[in-house]
Design a protein around this motif. Structure first.
Motif, mmCIF file in Angstrom:
data_model
loop_
_atom_site.group_PDB
_atom_site.id
_atom_site.type_symbol
_atom_site.label_atom_id
_atom_site.label_comp_id
_atom_site.label_asym_id
_atom_site.label_seq_id
_atom_site.Cartn_x
_atom_site.Cartn_y
_atom_site.Cartn_z
ATOM 1 N N GLN A 116 0.811 -1.215 0.000
ATOM 2 C CA GLN A 116 0.000 0.000 0.000
ATOM 3 C C GLN A 116 0.850 1.274 0.000
ATOM 4 O OE1 GLN A 116 -3.455 2.000 2.881
ATOM 5 N NE2 GLN A 116 -2.819 -0.113 3.204
ATOM 6 N N LEU A 117 1.921 1.256 0.781
ATOM 7 C CA LEU A 117 2.738 2.455 0.948
ATOM 8 C C LEU A 117 4.157 2.315 0.416
ATOM 9 C CD1 LEU A 117 1.623 3.325 4.580
ATOM 10 C CD2 LEU A 117 0.784 4.325 2.452
ATOM 11 N N GLY A 118 4.667 1.079 0.342
ATOM 12 C CA GLY A 118 6.061 0.894 -0.031
ATOM 13 C C GLY A 118 6.299 0.332 -1.413
ATOM 14 N N GLY A 119 5.250 -0.082 -2.108
ATOM 15 C CA GLY A 119 5.445 -0.677 -3.422
ATOM 16 C C GLY A 119 6.154 -2.008 -3.373
ATOM 17 N N VAL A 120 5.996 -2.718 -2.240
ATOM 18 C CA VAL A 120 6.681 -3.997 -2.045
ATOM 19 C C VAL A 120 5.652 -5.126 -1.996
ATOM 20 C CG1 VAL A 120 8.195 -5.344 -0.540
ATOM 21 C CG2 VAL A 120 8.523 -2.876 -0.759
ATOM 22 N N THR A 121 5.854 -6.153 -2.814
ATOM 23 C CA THR A 121 4.993 -7.332 -2.787
ATOM 24 C C THR A 121 5.417 -8.246 -1.641
ATOM 25 O OG1 THR A 121 4.783 -7.256 -5.193
ATOM 26 C CG2 THR A 121 4.159 -9.302 -4.110
ATOM 27 N N LEU A 122 4.429 -8.759 -0.893
ATOM 28 C CA LEU A 122 4.706 -9.761 0.135
ATOM 29 C C LEU A 122 4.322 -11.131 -0.390
ATOM 30 C CD1 LEU A 122 3.500 -8.083 3.460
ATOM 31 C CD2 LEU A 122 5.836 -8.296 2.598
ATOM 32 N N CYS A 123 5.252 -12.054 -0.328
ATOM 33 C CA CYS A 123 5.000 -13.425 -0.761
ATOM 34 C C CYS A 123 4.886 -14.303 0.480
ATOM 35 C CB CYS A 123 6.133 -13.922 -1.656
ATOM 36 S SG CYS A 123 5.957 -15.653 -2.167
ATOM 37 N N PRO A 124 3.673 -14.807 0.794
ATOM 38 C CA PRO A 124 3.506 -15.627 1.997
ATOM 39 C C PRO A 124 3.925 -17.069 1.775
ATOM 40 C CG PRO A 124 1.396 -15.338 0.910
ATOM 41 C CD PRO A 124 2.397 -14.545 0.107
ATOM 42 N N LEU A 125 4.535 -17.657 2.812
ATOM 43 C CA LEU A 125 4.944 -19.059 2.790
ATOM 44 C C LEU A 125 4.257 -19.775 3.940
ATOM 45 C CD1 LEU A 125 8.750 -18.366 2.319
ATOM 46 C CD2 LEU A 125 7.177 -19.127 0.536
ATOM 47 N N PRO A 126 3.744 -20.988 3.714
ATOM 48 C CA PRO A 126 3.062 -21.717 4.794
ATOM 49 C C PRO A 126 3.968 -21.916 6.001
ATOM 50 C CG PRO A 126 2.690 -22.797 2.679
ATOM 51 C CD PRO A 126 3.758 -21.761 2.450
ATOM 52 N N ASN A 127 3.475 -21.549 7.167
ATOM 53 C CA ASN A 127 4.242 -21.776 8.391
ATOM 54 C C ASN A 127 4.144 -23.228 8.833
ATOM 55 O OD1 ASN A 127 3.456 -18.555 9.059
ATOM 56 N ND2 ASN A 127 5.501 -19.234 9.704
ATOM 57 N N ASN A 128 5.257 -23.783 9.261
ATOM 58 C CA ASN A 128 5.263 -25.088 9.909
ATOM 59 C C ASN A 128 4.719 -24.934 11.326
ATOM 60 O OD1 ASN A 128 6.520 -26.377 7.666
ATOM 61 N ND2 ASN A 128 8.501 -25.577 8.331
ATOM 62 N N PRO A 129 4.361 -26.039 11.983
ATOM 63 C CA PRO A 129 3.841 -25.952 13.357
ATOM 64 C C PRO A 129 4.764 -25.214 14.322
ATOM 65 C CG PRO A 129 3.409 -28.125 12.468
ATOM 66 C CD PRO A 129 4.277 -27.422 11.461
ATOM 67 N N LYS A 164 10.762 -19.860 -4.630
ATOM 68 C CA LYS A 164 9.950 -18.664 -4.834
ATOM 69 C C LYS A 164 10.773 -17.451 -5.260
ATOM 70 C CE LYS A 164 5.742 -20.015 -3.560
ATOM 71 N NZ LYS A 164 4.541 -19.864 -4.425
ATOM 72 N N LEU A 165 12.086 -17.521 -5.085
ATOM 73 C CA LEU A 165 12.926 -16.374 -5.409
ATOM 74 C C LEU A 165 12.906 -16.090 -6.908
ATOM 75 C CD1 LEU A 165 16.008 -17.024 -3.089
ATOM 76 C CD2 LEU A 165 13.971 -15.628 -2.650
ATOM 77 N N ARG A 166 12.972 -14.815 -7.254
ATOM 78 C CA ARG A 166 12.828 -14.390 -8.643
ATOM 79 C C ARG A 166 14.186 -14.338 -9.347
ATOM 80 N NH1 ARG A 166 7.184 -14.385 -9.298
ATOM 81 N NH2 ARG A 166 6.282 -13.526 -7.387
ATOM 82 N N ASN A 167 14.158 -14.592 -10.660
ATOM 83 C CA ASN A 167 15.389 -14.571 -11.460
ATOM 84 C C ASN A 167 15.316 -13.601 -12.631
ATOM 85 O OD1 ASN A 167 16.815 -16.768 -10.054
ATOM 86 N ND2 ASN A 167 15.193 -18.069 -10.884
#
Length: 378
Positions: free
Chosen positions: A116-129, A141-144
């Motif tokens: 919303q304010l920083g122009g940064v995409t957040l990529c969520p990853l499933p948390n383990n227990p 998930k890292l971009r190339n």
């Protein structure tokens, strides 16, 4: 009387609350400044912090940096602001991407401020227990492709997360991956002092691999406001500029920084009692051998207890509302407990230093009575 929306549960003060024992376990943000904090606030030496001339703020920032083993620190209004500033400082190219657990505060409870304010995409990853996430998945998930894709910049870890302590060996492994992939690491350590207390490891050692870290003064520590963002001098210099554009430049703010200094000295040593009381509530619930209400005691590592409800008929809201109801003629029911329904089947209790052993005894009596009553009617 109440509204459950996005995990928040609000109450109106009633005449009944003035008559009966009331214990509020919705959050450890409910703490109030101690007498020592109020006195320190009254006597605080102040100056203009935007000009970096408030001596009390400078003292707090220096103390925070030392405790975290970082070169510098910045006093901010909240953990949400601290996390956003960290994201915007590390992700200094628009179109950047940051990675975090899908259960983290950054992605669930900060309004998507990074985008919303920083122009940064957040990529969520499933948390383990245990609060970690899969590092192989992160690598995948890292971009190339810098022409078509966001630019991978940052990984965010929350510790504690839902009261659980993220394994330090996993954090070390993550740090190795981040370094090899030229990623920065930020720790949302809102409750890092709970980690320090439970693990008996210094904050400096716990956060050594992170490029930046935030911690909160008003969650459990009793200060009325404020968080600290820590990192190297260059990082904090950039962060101070971003704080200003977000409206976070403050003037004679030593008045509240003084409470933070007392919190670090006075309240941190008390956190171990919060942990003990949380464990006692969890054990008391499980000792009832209820088929409807249970607690996974392995997750009660600090000051937070999650009660799981397995029923076709009883919901978290039903349970929370019943804990607020009172029967005049039943002594164990003449207690009102406030808690937080998070999902249809989960209720949260959070302990903090103002919850005394007497209050704890009352809480266990009331919960025991209500669960037994509900089990009979299930």
């Amino acid at each position: 009387m109440s509204d459950i929306s996005k995990g928040y549960w609000f109450f109106e003060t009633s005449d009944m609350e003035k008559k009966y024992t009331v214990v509020d376990l919705r959050s450890d943000t409910l703490t109030k400044p101690t007498k020592a904090m109020r006195l320190a606030m009254f006597n605080a030496e102040v100056g203009d912090d935007v000009y970096e001339e408030d001596p009390t703020v400078k003292k707090l920032e220096e103390k925070a940096a030392t405790l975290m083993g970082k070169e510098a620190a910045l006093f901010v209004t909240s953990g949400t602001m601290g996390n956003l500033i960290a994201i915007m400082t590390h992700c200094d190219v628009r179109g950047s991407e940051a990675y975090c657990g899908e259960e983290s505060h950054t992605i669930l409870h900060e309004q998507g401020g990074a985008a919303q304010l920083g122009g940064v995409t957040l990529c969520p990853l499933p948390n383990n227990p245990d609060g970690s996430f899969d590092l192989a998945l992160l690598r995948n998930k890292l971009r190339n492709d810098r022409l078509h894709e966001p630019i991978s910049k940052l990984v965010i870890v929350e510790n504690t997360i839902n009261g659980k302590i993220v394994p330090q060996d996993w954090i070390i492994e993550l740090a190795g991956l981040a370094k090899s992939c030229d990623l920065k690491l930020h720790l949302d350590g809102a409750r890092i002092w709970n980690v320090v207390t439970a693990s008996n490891v210094s904050a400096k050692d716990l956060v050594s691999v992170f490029d930046s870290v935030t911690f909160c003064l008003s969650k459990g520590l009793g200060a009325p406001i404020g968080s600290l963002l820590c990192g190297n001098k260059c990082f904090i210099k950039k962060a101070r500029r971003i704080r200003k554009v977000l409206g976070g430049g403050m003037r004679q703010v030593g008045i509240i920084a003084a409470a933070g200094l007392v919190a670090l000295e006075e309240i941190v040593p008390l956190l171990k009692e919060d942990h003990k009381r949380a464990a006692l509530i969890a054990r008391a619930i499980n000792d009832l051998n209820s088929e409807t209400f249970t607690v996974d005691e392995k997750t009660v590592q600090t000051n937070i207890v999650f009660v799981n409800i397995r029923s076709k008929f009883i919901t978290s809201v039903n349970f929370a509302e019943r804990l607020l109801q009172v029967q005049e003629d039943v002594e164990d029911d003449r207690i009102m407990i406030k808690c937080l329904p998070l999902t249809r089947t989960t209720v949260r209790f959070v302990l903090y230093h103002e919850i005394t052993d007497t209050m704890l005894e009352a809480v266990i009596r009331k919960i025991t009575y209500v669960i037994r009553s509900m089990d009979v009617n299930e």
